[in-house]
Design a protein around this motif. Sequence first.
Motif, PDB file in Angstrom:
ATOM      1  N   LEU A 183       0.848  -1.194   0.000  1.00 41.50           N
ATOM      2  CA  LEU A 183       0.000   0.000   0.000  1.00 41.50           C
ATOM      3  C   LEU A 183       0.881   1.240   0.000  1.00 41.50           C
ATOM      4  O   LEU A 183       1.896   1.285   0.688  1.00 41.50           O
ATOM      5  CB  LEU A 183      -0.873   0.067   1.257  1.00 41.50           C
ATOM      6  N   GLN A 184       0.472   2.235  -0.757  1.00 43.17           N
ATOM      7  CA  GLN A 184       1.123   3.544  -0.693  1.00 43.17           C
ATOM      8  C   GLN A 184       0.057   4.565  -0.346  1.00 43.17           C
ATOM      9  O   GLN A 184      -0.781   4.911  -1.177  1.00 43.17           O
ATOM     10  CB  GLN A 184       1.778   3.903  -2.032  1.00 43.17           C
ATOM     11  N   ILE A 185       0.058   4.999   0.905  1.00 42.00           N
ATOM     12  CA  ILE A 185      -0.911   5.998   1.331  1.00 42.00           C
ATOM     13  C   ILE A 185      -0.312   7.383   1.097  1.00 42.00           C
ATOM     14  O   ILE A 185       0.861   7.620   1.408  1.00 42.00           O
ATOM     15  CB  ILE A 185      -1.270   5.807   2.821  1.00 42.00           C
ATOM     16  N   VAL A 186      -1.112   8.284   0.527  1.00 45.04           N
ATOM     17  CA  VAL A 186      -0.684   9.680   0.356  1.00 45.04           C
ATOM     18  C   VAL A 186      -1.759  10.598   0.916  1.00 45.04           C
ATOM     19  O   VAL A 186      -2.953  10.361   0.721  1.00 45.04           O
ATOM     20  CB  VAL A 186      -0.411  10.059  -1.132  1.00 45.04           C
ATOM     21  N   ALA A 187      -1.333  11.636   1.603  1.00 46.88           N
ATOM     22  CA  ALA A 187      -2.294  12.533   2.243  1.00 46.88           C
ATOM     23  C   ALA A 187      -1.563  13.761   2.767  1.00 46.88           C
ATOM     24  O   ALA A 187      -0.327  13.817   2.730  1.00 46.88           O
ATOM     25  CB  ALA A 187      -2.990  11.814   3.403  1.00 46.88           C
ATOM     26  N   CYS A 188      -2.316  14.732   3.244  1.00 45.52           N
ATOM     27  CA  CYS A 188      -1.738  15.944   3.831  1.00 45.52           C
ATOM     28  C   CYS A 188      -2.315  16.168   5.227  1.00 45.52           C
ATOM     29  O   CYS A 188      -3.454  15.797   5.508  1.00 45.52           O
ATOM     30  CB  CYS A 188      -2.098  17.181   2.996  1.00 45.52           C
ATOM     31  N   ALA A 213      -3.711  10.194   9.989  1.00 40.34           N
ATOM     32  CA  ALA A 213      -4.647   9.050   9.954  1.00 40.34           C
ATOM     33  C   ALA A 213      -4.005   7.915   9.153  1.00 40.34           C
ATOM     34  O   ALA A 213      -4.067   6.737   9.538  1.00 40.34           O
ATOM     35  CB  ALA A 213      -5.985   9.471   9.340  1.00 40.34           C
ATOM     36  N   GLY A 214      -3.368   8.276   8.033  1.00 38.68           N
ATOM     37  CA  GLY A 214      -2.694   7.273   7.208  1.00 38.68           C
ATOM     38  C   GLY A 214      -1.580   6.566   7.967  1.00 38.68           C
ATOM     39  O   GLY A 214      -1.400   5.345   7.863  1.00 38.68           O
ATOM     40  N   MET A 215      -0.831   7.338   8.758  1.00 41.88           N
ATOM     41  CA  MET A 215       0.247   6.723   9.559  1.00 41.88           C
ATOM     42  C   MET A 215      -0.313   5.724  10.561  1.00 41.88           C
ATOM     43  O   MET A 215       0.281   4.674  10.814  1.00 41.88           O
ATOM     44  CB  MET A 215       1.023   7.809  10.325  1.00 41.88           C
ATOM     45  N   ILE A 216      -1.453   6.064  11.147  1.00 40.14           N
ATOM     46  CA  ILE A 216      -2.089   5.137  12.093  1.00 40.14           C
ATOM     47  C   ILE A 216      -2.539   3.885  11.332  1.00 40.14           C
ATOM     48  O   ILE A 216      -2.356   2.757  11.796  1.00 40.14           O
ATOM     49  CB  ILE A 216      -3.270   5.826  12.813  1.00 40.14           C
ATOM     50  N   GLY A 217      -3.096   4.099  10.137  1.00 34.29           N
ATOM     51  CA  GLY A 217      -3.528   2.970   9.315  1.00 34.29           C
ATOM     52  C   GLY A 217      -2.386   2.016   9.027  1.00 34.29           C
ATOM     53  O   GLY A 217      -2.547   0.794   9.043  1.00 34.29           O
ATOM     54  N   ARG A 218      -1.225   2.576   8.789  1.00 33.49           N
ATOM     55  CA  ARG A 218      -0.053   1.753   8.475  1.00 33.49           C
ATOM     56  C   ARG A 218       0.240   0.712   9.560  1.00 33.49           C
ATOM     57  O   ARG A 218       0.532  -0.451   9.259  1.00 33.49           O
ATOM     58  CB  ARG A 218       1.152   2.658   8.291  1.00 33.49           C
ATOM     59  N   ASP A 266       3.465   1.998   2.981  1.00 33.37           N
ATOM     60  CA  ASP A 266       4.212   3.248   3.081  1.00 33.37           C
ATOM     61  C   ASP A 266       3.212   4.394   3.169  1.00 33.37           C
ATOM     62  O   ASP A 266       2.120   4.314   2.606  1.00 33.37           O
ATOM     63  CB  ASP A 266       5.097   3.454   1.842  1.00 33.37           C
ATOM     64  N   VAL A 267       3.611   5.433   3.858  1.00 33.92           N
ATOM     65  CA  VAL A 267       2.741   6.607   4.001  1.00 33.92           C
ATOM     66  C   VAL A 267       3.580   7.830   3.709  1.00 33.92           C
ATOM     67  O   VAL A 267       4.699   7.943   4.217  1.00 33.92           O
ATOM     68  CB  VAL A 267       2.188   6.726   5.445  1.00 33.92           C
ATOM     69  N   GLU A 268       3.073   8.723   2.879  1.00 33.74           N
ATOM     70  CA  GLU A 268       3.872   9.913   2.577  1.00 33.74           C
ATOM     71  C   GLU A 268       3.006  11.152   2.421  1.00 33.74           C
ATOM     72  O   GLU A 268       1.869  11.088   1.954  1.00 33.74           O
ATOM     73  CB  GLU A 268       4.686   9.679   1.289  1.00 33.74           C
ATOM     74  N   ILE A 269       3.594  12.256   2.800  1.00 36.81           N
ATOM     75  CA  ILE A 269       2.960  13.567   2.586  1.00 36.81           C
ATOM     76  C   ILE A 269       2.868  13.794   1.082  1.00 36.81           C
ATOM     77  O   ILE A 269       3.864  13.656   0.354  1.00 36.81           O
ATOM     78  CB  ILE A 269       3.837  14.662   3.227  1.00 36.81           C
ATOM     79  N   ALA A 270       1.681  14.160   0.619  1.00 38.69           N
ATOM     80  CA  ALA A 270       1.448  14.245  -0.823  1.00 38.69           C
ATOM     81  C   ALA A 270       2.338  15.279  -1.510  1.00 38.69           C
ATOM     82  O   ALA A 270       2.776  15.073  -2.643  1.00 38.69           O
ATOM     83  CB  ALA A 270      -0.027  14.559  -1.078  1.00 38.69           C
ATOM     84  N   SER A 271       2.628  16.375  -0.836  1.00 35.31           N
ATOM     85  CA  SER A 271       3.420  17.437  -1.470  1.00 35.31           C
ATOM     86  C   SER A 271       4.865  16.996  -1.708  1.00 35.31           C
ATOM     87  O   SER A 271       5.562  17.564  -2.554  1.00 35.31           O
ATOM     88  CB  SER A 271       3.396  18.710  -0.616  1.00 35.31           C
ATOM     89  N   VAL A 296      -3.375   4.752  -2.099  1.00 43.88           N
ATOM     90  CA  VAL A 296      -4.568   5.145  -1.340  1.00 43.88           C
ATOM     91  C   VAL A 296      -4.457   6.608  -0.927  1.00 43.88           C
ATOM     92  O   VAL A 296      -3.591   6.967  -0.117  1.00 43.88           O
ATOM     93  CB  VAL A 296      -4.737   4.272  -0.070  1.00 43.88           C
ATOM     94  N   ALA A 297      -5.308   7.441  -1.491  1.00 36.93           N
ATOM     95  CA  ALA A 297      -5.360   8.840  -1.063  1.00 36.93           C
ATOM     96  C   ALA A 297      -6.314   8.930   0.121  1.00 36.93           C
ATOM     97  O   ALA A 297      -7.385   8.323   0.096  1.00 36.93           O
ATOM     98  CB  ALA A 297      -5.861   9.718  -2.210  1.00 36.93           C
ATOM     99  N   VAL A 298      -5.913   9.665   1.138  1.00 36.49           N
ATOM    100  CA  VAL A 298      -6.805   9.882   2.286  1.00 36.49           C
ATOM    101  C   VAL A 298      -7.069  11.379   2.376  1.00 36.49           C
ATOM    102  O   VAL A 298      -6.122  12.177   2.425  1.00 36.49           O
ATOM    103  CB  VAL A 298      -6.179   9.364   3.607  1.00 36.49           C
ATOM    104  N   SER A 299      -8.348  11.750   2.366  1.00 36.61           N
ATOM    105  CA  SER A 299      -8.678  13.179   2.352  1.00 36.61           C
ATOM    106  C   SER A 299     -10.113  13.408   2.796  1.00 36.61           C
ATOM    107  O   SER A 299     -11.023  12.714   2.332  1.00 36.61           O
ATOM    108  CB  SER A 299      -8.485  13.715   0.928  1.00 36.61           C
ATOM    109  N   GLN A 300     -10.313  14.371   3.661  1.00 30.49           N
ATOM    110  CA  GLN A 300     -11.673  14.748   4.039  1.00 30.49           C
ATOM    111  C   GLN A 300     -12.387  15.312   2.825  1.00 30.49           C
ATOM    112  O   GLN A 300     -13.425  14.816   2.420  1.00 30.49           O
ATOM    113  CB  GLN A 300     -11.622  15.780   5.180  1.00 30.49           C
ATOM    114  N   SER A 301     -11.801  16.353   2.249  1.00 29.42           N
ATOM    115  CA  SER A 301     -12.478  17.089   1.168  1.00 29.42           C
ATOM    116  C   SER A 301     -12.472  16.337  -0.156  1.00 29.42           C
ATOM    117  O   SER A 301     -13.361  16.516  -0.980  1.00 29.42           O
ATOM    118  CB  SER A 301     -11.788  18.439   0.971  1.00 29.42           C
TER     119      SER A 301
END
Length: 362
Positions: free
Chosen positions: A49-54, A60-65, A77-82, A98-103
């Motif tokens: 899995l590659q989670i990306v989010a800001c 939340a993604g880090m917790i998911g990991r 893996d989890v990374e800041i999208a920017s 996997v993108a994680v985002s409220q909006s």
Amino acid sequence: EKGEFRHFMEKEIHEQPDSVRNTLTAYLDLVNARARPPEGLDFAEISRLQIVACGTAYYAGMIGRYAFERVAGLPCDVEIASEFRYRSPALMPGTLAVAVSQSGETADTLASLKWCKAEGFRTAAVVNVHSSSMAREADHLLPTHAGPEIGVASTKAFTAQVAALLALAVAAGVQRGRIDREEEARLVKALFEAPRLIAEALNMGHAIQSVVHDIARATDVLFLGRGAMFPLALEGALKLKEISYIHAEGYAAGELKHGPIALIDEATPVIALAPLDDVFEKTASNLQEVAARGGPVVMIAPEAAETPHGAAMTRIAAPDCDPLIAPLVYAVPMQLLAYYTAVQKGTDVDQPRNLAKSVTVE
Ligand code: M6R
């Protein structure tokens, strides 16, 4: 409308038993104590899995990991999208992005998702706005059910993201043959304890308010945790920064002696997240080190947890819970602490300076 609450943030904090339950229900069947994997998504076909989010979604993604690796044996893996979008990441074949985002509209997260798709990777979006750009772009829409979030500082959207990721980790564990029927039932039931325990944690407001005076006077605050409590420490620090404008940092408790312990003095409160999990003793000994250097420690832990030997500290009792759901339960005191501190300081809780609800520019 805000109803009986002073701010949307306060209202949204209190909505979490419902928003977490609604989100869990989308991924788990409580009646039969089974995971309900999303249609068309088989985690046994995925090798990474590659989670990306800001921002908060990244935490939340880090917790998911932690859950995906522990429960499902799925490398994550989890990374800041920017950062992700500009560094030409070398993803392994078989990766699900996997993108994680409220909006579902955050520019950097959306661009990362599009990049992964263009590179031929399968994509999923854990989003709260189900008609958003990310929801449309991704191969798999993985909704959270927090309802509309008005407060700029994310609260119920965060716990809904965590709930979705934890539930998905259980589904992945089943599909990948990592957990048997009995363990599946145990984990599903443990997750559904979260709404009740979050409601219990909401009663911590009184105890939290007793330390707010000292926090509001501080110019720096440290948050410590291990395991999934580490990203929650980062989230606690972000929340405090966002709405009370107090400088705060989150650290993995084990990193303390590699530098940040130099910051400890009487004027720097340390908030420690210490559920009774398999690293409790390690966290406790870090707190002893802080207390020995005169740092005022606020230890958030279940009543049954022992105060580290010989260390003076303020204790705030948190509900006892399964370690799997501790990030959901302990999120509440983090949010309440930031909220009451901001109220004490008189800042604009729902519309903090310089921040926008949705960051659609780079
Ligand atoms: O809509 P998104 O979840 O993609 O937003 C990501 C961040 O901008 C957001 O979580 C931000 O950090 C919040 N202000 C946190 O409270």
